[in-house]
Design an enzyme around this catalytic site. Sequence first.
Site, PDB file in Angstrom:
ATOM      1  N   SER A 178       0.805  -1.209  -0.094  1.00  0.00           N
ATOM      2  CA  SER A 178      -0.040  -0.127  -0.004  1.00  0.00           C
ATOM      3  C   SER A 178       0.873   1.353  -0.002  1.00  0.00           C
ATOM      4  O   SER A 178       2.167   1.275   0.403  1.00  0.00           O
ATOM      5  CB  SER A 178      -0.744  -0.104   1.175  1.00  0.00           C
ATOM      6  OG  SER A 178      -1.340   1.100   1.492  1.00  0.00           O
ATOM      7  N   TYR A 191      -2.213  -0.071  10.773  1.00  0.00           N
ATOM      8  CA  TYR A 191      -2.116  -0.383   9.384  1.00  0.00           C
ATOM      9  C   TYR A 191      -0.909   0.178   8.590  1.00  0.00           C
ATOM     10  O   TYR A 191      -0.184  -0.815   8.037  1.00  0.00           O
ATOM     11  CB  TYR A 191      -3.516   0.034   8.596  1.00  0.00           C
ATOM     12  CG  TYR A 191      -3.416  -0.247   7.125  1.00  0.00           C
ATOM     13  CD1 TYR A 191      -3.769  -1.595   6.377  1.00  0.00           C
ATOM     14  CD2 TYR A 191      -3.281   0.634   6.117  1.00  0.00           C
ATOM     15  CE1 TYR A 191      -3.563  -1.778   5.404  1.00  0.00           C
ATOM     16  CE2 TYR A 191      -3.404   0.483   4.862  1.00  0.00           C
ATOM     17  CZ  TYR A 191      -3.639  -0.739   4.490  1.00  0.00           C
ATOM     18  OH  TYR A 191      -3.611  -1.048   3.014  1.00  0.00           O
TER      19      TYR A 191
END
Length: 313
Positions: A178, A191
Amino acid sequence: MSLSSAMVLPLLIVVAAGVYYIYNEVMQFMSKSLVQNKVVVITDAMSGVGTECAHLFHKGGARLILCGTSWDKLESLYDSLTNDADPRETFAPKLVIVDFSDMPSMEEVVAEVVECYGCVDVLICNSSMKLKAPVQSVTLEVDRNIMDINYFGPSTLAKGVLPTMISRRSGHIVLVNSIQGRLAIPFRSSYAASKHAAQAFFDCLRAEVEEYGIVVSTISHTFINASEPPPVEEAGPKPNPLSAFIAKQMTHGVRPSVLADEIMQTVNRKRTEVMLAHPIPRVALYLRSLIPSFLFAVLGAGVKDSVLAEQMQ
């Protein structure tokens, strides 16, 4: 002369379009031929991206090992791949239950994956767990679970298949990560931390295994766009315009099919680093390196605006 000059531009456009069409056709043909007979492992194969990858690589003649946490969903994907497939050109996928939240099971999982064909040519680490919450509300148990799924799981599986790649002096490991592995934004501490850890691990791995002919790729993308309509925002105080614009760009994701195509191209062209992001996130990455104080101020202003909005509701 004027008439002939006026026809040059349309002619160039037609030629360019023809060249582009031929290029795409050639690349699609090469995509299929390059993965043919290759042993390809896809984690979280039931997700949108995983399913798209499974269809692409299956059509290309790869020997798929599909991994996931639900046997029923894996069987459903198996059926969708094999029902209309030509058995003379494709291979029936093998299914393996892989749950990165259950780390004690990983030794057996790695052995099962390797035993499917005796080796692994391409490992696509696609699993991910997302979370949006203030730091103080995230428990240590949740932190650990996210780290297991986003970092310890992929790194453990990569270590497990590495010996077969080293012995054969070939292989490709792809981390579908990501952009938050490079740029952290508020309310995604766990995250972003797990994605930063995964990015660092695979960056180190790339340098260590290069001498064995093994390619390590990382694909950093914005959020996956499941094509759902955006929720209607209720009336409230207007946020800081700059922070709101950056937040909107950061959350403008990519379609699963687009990301799957990029994964296929990454494998075929042996790219080591791919960024799938709009200009604003890319600019934010440069600001993080060159003018971090400015970026921090913008992100901080955005947090204050969101807190104010919650208080006024």
